[in-house]
Design an enzyme around this catalytic site. Structure first.
Site, PDB file in Angstrom:
ATOM      1  N   CYS A 105     -10.834 -17.635  13.007  1.00 21.17           N
ATOM      2  CA  CYS A 105     -11.808 -16.186  12.879  1.00 21.17           C
ATOM      3  C   CYS A 105     -12.329 -16.308  11.416  1.00 21.17           C
ATOM      4  O   CYS A 105     -11.426 -15.988  10.655  1.00 21.17           O
ATOM      5  CB  CYS A 105     -11.259 -15.109  13.349  1.00 21.17           C
ATOM      6  SG  CYS A 105     -12.282 -13.512  13.414  1.00 21.17           S
ATOM      7  N   CYS A 108     -10.929 -11.991  10.474  1.00 19.73           N
ATOM      8  CA  CYS A 108      -9.459 -12.057  10.019  1.00 19.73           C
ATOM      9  C   CYS A 108      -8.662 -13.029   9.649  1.00 19.73           C
ATOM     10  O   CYS A 108      -7.528 -13.155   9.539  1.00 19.73           O
ATOM     11  CB  CYS A 108      -8.845 -11.222  11.694  1.00 19.73           C
ATOM     12  SG  CYS A 108      -8.700 -12.389  12.878  1.00 19.73           S
ATOM     13  N   CYS A 142     -13.686  -8.788  16.305  1.00 18.19           N
ATOM     14  CA  CYS A 142     -13.868  -8.996  14.673  1.00 18.19           C
ATOM     15  C   CYS A 142     -15.476  -9.122  14.541  1.00 18.19           C
ATOM     16  O   CYS A 142     -15.895  -8.432  13.481  1.00 18.19           O
ATOM     17  CB  CYS A 142     -13.204 -10.190  14.286  1.00 18.19           C
ATOM     18  SG  CYS A 142     -11.422 -10.071  14.449  1.00 18.19           S
ATOM     19  N   LYS A 508       1.462 -14.371  -8.035  1.00 17.29           N
ATOM     20  CA  LYS A 508       1.399 -14.650  -9.332  1.00 17.29           C
ATOM     21  C   LYS A 508       1.472 -16.096  -9.145  1.00 17.29           C
ATOM     22  O   LYS A 508       2.784 -16.626  -9.240  1.00 17.29           O
ATOM     23  CB  LYS A 508       2.280 -13.964 -10.223  1.00 17.29           C
ATOM     24  CG  LYS A 508       2.175 -14.179 -11.660  1.00 17.29           C
ATOM     25  CD  LYS A 508       2.829 -13.595 -12.658  1.00 17.29           C
ATOM     26  CE  LYS A 508       2.554 -13.561 -14.105  1.00 17.29           C
ATOM     27  NZ  LYS A 508       2.282 -14.534 -14.786  1.00 17.29           N
ATOM     28  N   ARG A 528      -6.991 -18.907 -21.023  1.00 14.11           N
ATOM     29  CA  ARG A 528      -6.383 -17.446 -21.427  1.00 14.11           C
ATOM     30  C   ARG A 528      -6.697 -17.135 -22.636  1.00 14.11           C
ATOM     31  O   ARG A 528      -7.107 -15.912 -23.082  1.00 14.11           O
ATOM     32  CB  ARG A 528      -5.106 -17.231 -20.977  1.00 14.11           C
ATOM     33  CG  ARG A 528      -4.356 -15.945 -21.432  1.00 14.11           C
ATOM     34  CD  ARG A 528      -3.017 -15.866 -21.248  1.00 14.11           C
ATOM     35  NE  ARG A 528      -2.238 -14.821 -21.749  1.00 14.11           N
ATOM     36  CZ  ARG A 528      -2.184 -13.895 -21.038  1.00 14.11           C
ATOM     37  NH1 ARG A 528      -1.917 -13.706 -19.751  1.00 14.11           N
ATOM     38  NH2 ARG A 528      -1.289 -12.810 -21.601  1.00 14.11           N
ATOM     39  N   GLU A 560      -7.360 -19.165 -11.141  1.00 16.17           N
ATOM     40  CA  GLU A 560      -6.012 -19.937 -11.512  1.00 16.17           C
ATOM     41  C   GLU A 560      -6.228 -21.211 -11.185  1.00 16.17           C
ATOM     42  O   GLU A 560      -6.346 -21.414 -10.080  1.00 16.17           O
ATOM     43  CB  GLU A 560      -4.671 -19.084 -11.230  1.00 16.17           C
ATOM     44  CG  GLU A 560      -3.458 -19.559 -11.714  1.00 16.17           C
ATOM     45  CD  GLU A 560      -3.082 -18.784 -13.000  1.00 16.17           C
ATOM     46  OE1 GLU A 560      -2.115 -18.931 -13.576  1.00 16.17           O
ATOM     47  OE2 GLU A 560      -3.711 -17.834 -13.177  1.00 16.17           O
ATOM     48  N   GLU A 655       6.804 -17.095  -8.792  1.00 14.06           N
ATOM     49  CA  GLU A 655       7.019 -16.643  -9.951  1.00 14.06           C
ATOM     50  C   GLU A 655       7.070 -15.129 -10.193  1.00 14.06           C
ATOM     51  O   GLU A 655       7.761 -14.399 -10.661  1.00 14.06           O
ATOM     52  CB  GLU A 655       5.924 -16.776 -10.962  1.00 14.06           C
ATOM     53  CG  GLU A 655       5.766 -16.432 -12.483  1.00 14.06           C
ATOM     54  CD  GLU A 655       4.830 -16.988 -13.522  1.00 14.06           C
ATOM     55  OE1 GLU A 655       5.091 -16.624 -14.574  1.00 14.06           O
ATOM     56  OE2 GLU A 655       3.964 -17.636 -13.020  1.00 14.06           O
ATOM     57  N   LYS A 660      -2.752  -4.620  -8.573  1.00 13.08           N
ATOM     58  CA  LYS A 660      -3.897  -4.031  -9.274  1.00 13.08           C
ATOM     59  C   LYS A 660      -4.303  -2.897  -8.526  1.00 13.08           C
ATOM     60  O   LYS A 660      -4.174  -2.858  -7.106  1.00 13.08           O
ATOM     61  CB  LYS A 660      -4.889  -5.341  -8.998  1.00 13.08           C
ATOM     62  CG  LYS A 660      -4.819  -6.396  -9.711  1.00 13.08           C
ATOM     63  CD  LYS A 660      -5.707  -7.613  -9.538  1.00 13.08           C
ATOM     64  CE  LYS A 660      -5.132  -8.936 -10.233  1.00 13.08           C
ATOM     65  NZ  LYS A 660      -6.226  -9.985  -9.949  1.00 13.08           N
ATOM     66  N   LYS A 675       2.503  -6.684 -13.531  1.00 10.15           N
ATOM     67  CA  LYS A 675       3.034  -7.836 -13.162  1.00 10.15           C
ATOM     68  C   LYS A 675       4.710  -7.717 -13.065  1.00 10.15           C
ATOM     69  O   LYS A 675       5.352  -7.154 -13.582  1.00 10.15           O
ATOM     70  CB  LYS A 675       3.171  -8.992 -14.371  1.00 10.15           C
ATOM     71  CG  LYS A 675       3.360  -8.787 -15.662  1.00 10.15           C
ATOM     72  CD  LYS A 675       3.223  -9.788 -16.586  1.00 10.15           C
ATOM     73  CE  LYS A 675       3.267  -9.455 -17.961  1.00 10.15           C
ATOM     74  NZ  LYS A 675       3.236 -10.699 -18.926  1.00 10.15           N
TER      75      LYS A 675
END
Length: 1009
Positions: A105, A108, A142, A508, A528, A560, A655, A660, A675
């Protein structure tokens, strides 16, 4: 009576009336005659409705889509064709039963089980160069949830017959869809009406034409946008929309002959800033200089160039020169002894070394007066950055040095080294320019644009006093934006306090952060640290990003990048992105996990809340498996849910998590995310730890120049009977401890000389130290803690190293025999990669792994403890204990080598059933206490505790509960520790009751007291 007919298409079947018929007589007569190809399906306006599955012949070869065509037989002499080509090319829907159960779907993301009714949306196929259509499948519920949140002008399902294949559905599915349509219509009653259907016309040849001249029938490729979000460019004129003109405001206002342009005045400014410790004062000094100038009558220099030179560590240029090369070149220029300069360099400041020897030089004396301008210095630095040969570099340095005073050259060397030693950063300098300049610079990283906009605003203020315009914060395409960062989160409660609106919990990833910029067919990738990413890691993304973002011509993505196994779909460990490492994984792809979008199609999204940015990302991105994918993210509003997620992540060996705030904007450079990593929890109890020996040291730099501040840590290899290096450690010591270590550590200076490396040390060239210990068996033992054990071929301890190491304790109670050796280090590495039996619970602030505690189980310090659960240790625990636990050493010290994720044999907590919100705290605490396993603090400790000791029963209960062994008086010779006299066992360590309580409070063994 002659027959007439009317052809309808699904989107307009119910909307049209008989008055909209376009007359013609002959064109479709052939279709009318072939009644056998049509079947009666329904009634429309009281007349039979027939359905033909094959396309009408007269439509073949035209621009109209082939689809089911509806034919109505009406009495009369006229026949007609309705619905123009614009309407016929609108969005289509279809319906059927899932055939294999493999399609997912679109909303979802769950698989649609075989045999379940599903609705498909027919969309252009972005993966085919030849065009064509594809179907996006949805569950019935949906689909209507998506349509309910769609814009008012978006095509919706208004009737069951608009679904291609509806006639093959069972009655139950028909009723279900009809009910959803009715609910959708009632909710959309207040939305704007659909635009009127454009009437088509027929030519004399029967071709369908649009009445609008030049009408296009190509489906728009603009990005989809969700309700409430208008992605329109900001036309305020503040954002950089075009390249900076050649003649900038900064240079046009500059008088090159004014003393504000002299390097001498720039040096004075740097000295004044360096002499004032207050950051506010530093900013004020720079502000006064940029406004009033050196004479107080206004600034007559180049604002941009001055600010640029004040930030050499931010606006970096590569000069291909290190300290030793600079000393080597200037020893030739000054005609002095290079060894003398190298010894002086050990003080840590190459610019001061050059100044001293410049003043002492007889053959090449410094200039009597400083007349250099900052424009000339900038031109020299630009020239130097383009030189790579030693002879050319020496000539360039000699040319500029011939015009310098000693302090001038010192300043230039500091500019080359990107450090003016003013103890001030970009914020203090840019705040002097404008209150918003630092934020604007972090967003765009375009210093010249920021300065120009500040000066432009100042001009506007001069023309219209009182109309001051605030400096806007906008991202600049193809220029790296300073990434938003995360601070360490040590407990569930802290996370809930920092994110009161709820949070997105995101895995992470153990990869490399990459910022992707796309402008048409041009791509840029930044790390970074805002440096270009190596091409082999990102080169192929240019082929997949246009497919993943079919409607995006310009964008900035935060993501990432990591290597992902094609067979398992799981990410591979950190460090596998290197060229040689990646070659070892043939069945793996470099994959981009996208977690944020801060710029899209000339629109900055940084000021939008995260929930909207995430929604925008999902609406505009199509996942390409194992190439371009969404990061795994889940919305969390309850502490227990967050605790469960942290537990799962740690148990799986991942990790950690990034948390957020759902309402948070994208703030470049700010640590407003959180984190969670295992080494942050429970005051670092889950961190990877080893007791290593100090084998050597390195000179520090900056304020630690001239002293040993970086230490080479290693372990003993019984197999080769040599010492191996594990890591370099620079953190954990305060200034006072460092000063004390300069005298306490027994070191021999070898200045990285390969001939002076002792035979007992296995070390690679890049880790040759400045100092070495004369005898490692007499060297100090330190407890080194890090985020995790990692693989690093540069170190000789079987490639095992420690990531982000820091010294957490100086182990005066240990010698080289009781320190961690190589076999033990290997065991610790293996244990760290196994799944940890660990549970995080939502308890008090700062105790994320202990939950609550009952009053009856508190020690004298008030620290929370609980009873040991009646569970047997696991096989792996017993194995670890057998391998790593040496109860007796030669000097009586206990072996306490620690594993990575847990102390060997240690279980921080077992899984407990979740506590419902609203239950009494006491009940929750009792539940946790009944199921939790205590820390094995006293593992391997055999203690003789005299019965006459005050509070004997309580001491015995706590000591045994924390995995200690009590010995009887007749067996005192086997004790490692004795509370009281040591007459019967002088080798044992003498301790006191306070020692037991101190160990429990600190959750580890401490020095005997």
């Amino acid at each position: 009576m002659s027959l007439a007919f009317k052809i309808f298409f699904p989107q307009t079947l119910r909307a049209l009336s008989r008055k909209e018929l376009c007359l013609f007589r002959k064109h479709h007569w052939r279709d009318v005659r072939q009644f056998s190809q049509w079947s009666e399906t329904d009634l429309l306006h009281g007349h039979p409705l027939f359905l033909r599955r094959k396309p009408v012949l007269s439509f073949q070869g035209s621009h109209l889509r082939s689809r089911a065509t509806y034919l109505v037989f009406l009495p009369g002499l006229h026949v007609g064709l309705c619905s123009g080509p614009c309407e016929m090319a609108e969005q289509r829907f279809c319906v059927d039963y899932a055939k294999r159960g493999t399609a997912g779907c679109k909303k979802c993301k769950e698989k649609i089980v075989k045999g379940v009714c599903r609705i498909g949306k027919v969309v252009p196929n972005p993966f085919s160069e030849s065009g064509g259509d594809m179907k996006e499948w949805y569950h019935i519920k949906c689909m209507f949830e998506k349509l309910e949140r769609a814009r008012a002008t978006t095509k919706k399902i208004e009737d069951l017959t608009e679904l291609e294949g509806w006639e093959e559905l069972e009655d139950n599915e028909k009723e279900q869809i009809t009910q959803h349509i009715a609910d959708l219509s009632s909710k959309a009653a207040g939305t704007p009406k659909k635009k009127a259907v454009v009437q088509a016309k027929l030519t004399t040849t029967g071709q369908v034409t649009s009445p609008v001249k030049g009408a296009s029938f190509v489906t728009s490729t603009n990005p989809r946008k969700f309700s409430g979000f208008s992605a329109k460019p900001n036309n305020s004129g503040e954002a950089p929309s075009s390249p900076t003109p050649k003649r900038s405001l900064s240079s046009s206002k500059c008088d090159p002959r004014h003393k504000d342009c002299l390097l001498r005045e720039f040096r004075k400014l740097c000295a004044m800033v360096a002499d004032n410790p207050s950051y506010n004062t530093k900013t004020q000094i720079i502000q006064d200089f940029l406004r009033k100038g050196s004479a107080g009558d206004g600034f007559h220099g180049d604002v941009y160039l001055t600010v640029k030179l004040l930030l050499p560590g931010v606006i970096k240029t590569v000069y291909n020169l290190n300290d030793k090369q600079i000393v080597k070149l200037f020893s030739r220029i000054f005609n002095c002894n290079p060894d003398d300069m190298a010894r002086d360099l050990e003080q840590g400041d190459v610019s001061e070394t050059i100044r001293v020897f410049f003043e002492q030089s007889k053959s090449f004396p410094p200039a009597a007066k400083s007349l250099l301008t900052i424009q000339e210095v900038d031109e020299f630095l630009l020239r130097l950055s383009k030189l790579t040969k030693e002879d050319e570099q020496q000539q360039a340095l000699q040319d500029i040095a011939s015009r310098c005073t000693a302090n001038d050259l010192k300043c230039i060397i500091r500019l080359i080294k990107h450090d003016l030693k003013m103890n001030s950063g970009a914020k203090h300098v840019l705040d002097a320019l404008d209150p918003n300049a630092y934020e604007a610079f972090k967003a765009s990283r375009n210093l010249q644009d920021v300065v120009e906009r500040v000066l432009h605003n100042a001009q506007e203020v001069e023309k219209e006093p009182g109309q001051r315009r605030a400096l806007s914060v906008q991202a600049s395409l193809m220029t790296p934006v300073q990434p938003m960062l995360a601070e360490a989160c040590k407990s569930v409660e802290y996370a809930m306090k920092k994110c009161p609106n709820g949070m997105f919990s995101e895995i992470k990833y153990d990869g490399e952060r990459v910022q992707v910029h796309k402008n048409g067919d041009h791509f840029s990738y930044f790390s970074r640290s805002l440096k270009p990413v190596l091409p082999h890691k990102v080169a192929h993304f240019k082929d997949y990003i246009p497919q993943a973002f079919p409607g995006g011509h310009s964008m900035i993505l935060d993501s990432e990048v990591l290597l992902i196994d094609n067979k398992t779909g799981k990410p591979l460990p950190f460090g596998t992105l290197g060229v040689h490492k990646k070659a070892a994984f043939q069945d793996a792809n470099v994959c981009l996990f996208v977690f944020d979008c801060i710029y899209f199609n000339d629109v900055s999204l940084m000021d939008r809340p995260l929930c909207e940015r995430r929604k925008f990302l999902h609406d505009n991105m199509v996942e390409i498996p194992n190439r371009i994918m969404f990061s795994e993210m889940k919305r969390v509003t309850k502490a227990l849910d967050l605790a469960d997620m942290i537990t799962r992540v740690i148990q799986e060996g991942l990790e950690g998590l990034v948390l957020k705030d759902v309402k948070g904007t994208y703030e470049p450079g700010k640590r407003h995310w959180l984190k969670v990593k295992k080494d942050y929890l429970n005051e670092g109890a889950m961190a990877d730890t080893a007791d290593l020996v100090v084998l050597g040291a390195f000179y520090g730099q900056g304020s630690k120049g001239g002293m040993m501040s970086i230490f080479l840590m290693g372990c003993y290899d019984p197999g080769s009977q040599k010492w191996c290096t594990v890591t370099k450690c620079a953190g954990g010591h305060d200034d006072a401890t460092l000063a004390r270590l300069q005298n306490e550590l027994d070191m021999v200076k070898i200045s990285k000389d390969p001939s002076k490396i002792p035979s007992w040390l296995k070390v690679n060239k890049i880790y040759y130290p400045d100092f070495i210990v004369p005898d490692p068996k007499k060297a100090a033992v330190w407890e080194i803690t890090g985020a995790e054990f990692s693989k690093s071929e540069a170190h000789t301890a079987d490639g095992i190293s420690i990531r982000f190491p820091r010294c957490t304790r100086i182990r005066d109670d240990k010698d080289w025999k009781s320190a961690t050796n190589l076999p033990q280090l290997k065991e610790l590495y293996q244990l760290s990669k196994e799944k940890a039996d660990f549970t995080v619970v939502a308890g008090d602030e700062g105790s994320s792994t202990t939950g609550g505690s009952s009053e009856e189980n508190k020690g004298p310090s008030g620290s929370a403890v609980s009873r040991k659960a009646p569970s047997k240790p696991s096989a792996s625990t017993k194995k670890a204990e057998g391998k790593l636990s040496n109860s007796n050493s030669k000097d009586g010290n206990m072996q306490t080598a620690k594993p990575s994720a847990m102390k060997v044999g240690e279980k921080l907590a077992t899984k407990s059933s979740p506590v419902k919100v609203g239950e009494k705290r006491k009940a929750a605490d009792e539940t946790l206490c009944q199921t939790k396993v205590l820390l094995d603090i006293f593992t391997g400790v055999r203690l003789y505790l005299p019965p006459s000791t005050p509070d004997f029963s309580r001491l015995r209960r706590y000591f045994v509960a924390f995995d200690g062994d009590l010995v009887q008086e007749f067996d005192m010779t086997s004790a490692t520790h004795v509370l009281g006299s040591r007459d019967k066992n002088p080798a044992a360590q003498q301790v006191s009751p306070e020692w037991i309580w101190a160990c429990i409070r600190k959750r580890r063994l401490v020095a005997p007291c």
